[in-house]
Write a protein that holds these residues in place. Sequence first.
Motif, short mmCIF file in Angstrom:
data_model
loop_
_atom_site.label_atom_id
_atom_site.label_comp_id
_atom_site.label_asym_id
_atom_site.label_seq_id
_atom_site.Cartn_x
_atom_site.Cartn_y
_atom_site.Cartn_z
N PHE A 13 0.86 -1.18 0.00
CA PHE A 13 0.00 0.00 0.00
C PHE A 13 0.90 1.22 0.00
N VAL A 14 0.64 2.13 -0.95
CA VAL A 14 1.47 3.32 -1.11
C VAL A 14 0.57 4.54 -1.23
N GLY A 15 0.85 5.54 -0.43
CA GLY A 15 0.17 6.83 -0.53
C GLY A 15 1.19 7.91 -0.75
N PHE A 16 0.89 8.84 -1.63
CA PHE A 16 1.82 9.94 -1.87
C PHE A 16 1.06 11.17 -2.35
N VAL A 17 1.73 12.30 -2.25
CA VAL A 17 1.17 13.58 -2.68
C VAL A 17 2.10 14.15 -3.74
N SER A 18 1.50 14.73 -4.78
CA SER A 18 2.27 15.40 -5.83
C SER A 18 1.67 16.78 -6.06
N GLU A 19 2.17 17.47 -7.04
CA GLU A 19 1.61 18.79 -7.37
C GLU A 19 0.17 18.68 -7.85
N GLN A 20 -0.18 17.53 -8.42
CA GLN A 20 -1.52 17.35 -8.99
C GLN A 20 -2.55 16.83 -7.99
N GLY A 21 -2.11 16.17 -6.91
CA GLY A 21 -3.08 15.65 -5.96
C GLY A 21 -2.51 14.59 -5.05
N ARG A 22 -3.40 13.92 -4.33
CA ARG A 22 -3.04 12.83 -3.43
C ARG A 22 -3.47 11.52 -4.06
N TYR A 23 -2.64 10.48 -3.86
CA TYR A 23 -2.90 9.17 -4.44
C TYR A 23 -2.66 8.09 -3.40
N ASP A 24 -3.53 7.11 -3.39
CA ASP A 24 -3.40 5.95 -2.51
C ASP A 24 -3.65 4.71 -3.35
N PHE A 25 -2.63 3.87 -3.45
CA PHE A 25 -2.73 2.67 -4.28
C PHE A 25 -2.41 1.42 -3.48
N GLY A 26 -3.09 0.36 -3.81
CA GLY A 26 -2.73 -0.98 -3.35
C GLY A 26 -2.18 -1.71 -4.55
N ILE A 27 -1.04 -2.35 -4.39
CA ILE A 27 -0.41 -3.10 -5.48
C ILE A 27 -0.32 -4.55 -5.04
N VAL A 28 -1.01 -5.43 -5.77
CA VAL A 28 -1.06 -6.85 -5.44
C VAL A 28 -0.15 -7.58 -6.41
N TYR A 29 0.92 -8.16 -5.87
CA TYR A 29 1.85 -8.94 -6.68
C TYR A 29 1.40 -10.39 -6.64
#
Length: 100
Positions: free
Chosen positions: A18-34
Amino acid sequence: MSLYERLYDESEKAKVRFVGFVSEQGRYDFGIVYTHMFFGKPLVVCMQTGRSSLLSLEDAENLEYLQKVFNLRSMEEAEEISIFFKNNLPTITIDAETEH
């Protein structure tokens, strides 16, 4: 008679990040299932919208596809997400059973 024909029914222990980050464009929260399924493509889930896609590094370079599948507001947003995925998606299948 069965109403459907089962194509597959697999169980496996999968690695999830699970990765959350903020950029100039907005906030993002992703789950990556390998997983070993789907030819090694990780399943990426946007935790904010619930939208998901199987993504390879090649898919991560397709800005139009990213914009559509994750319902992004602009190409700039798609470009930021593309950079993130290109730096965080595996180039090879991750062994989900041995990594913890």
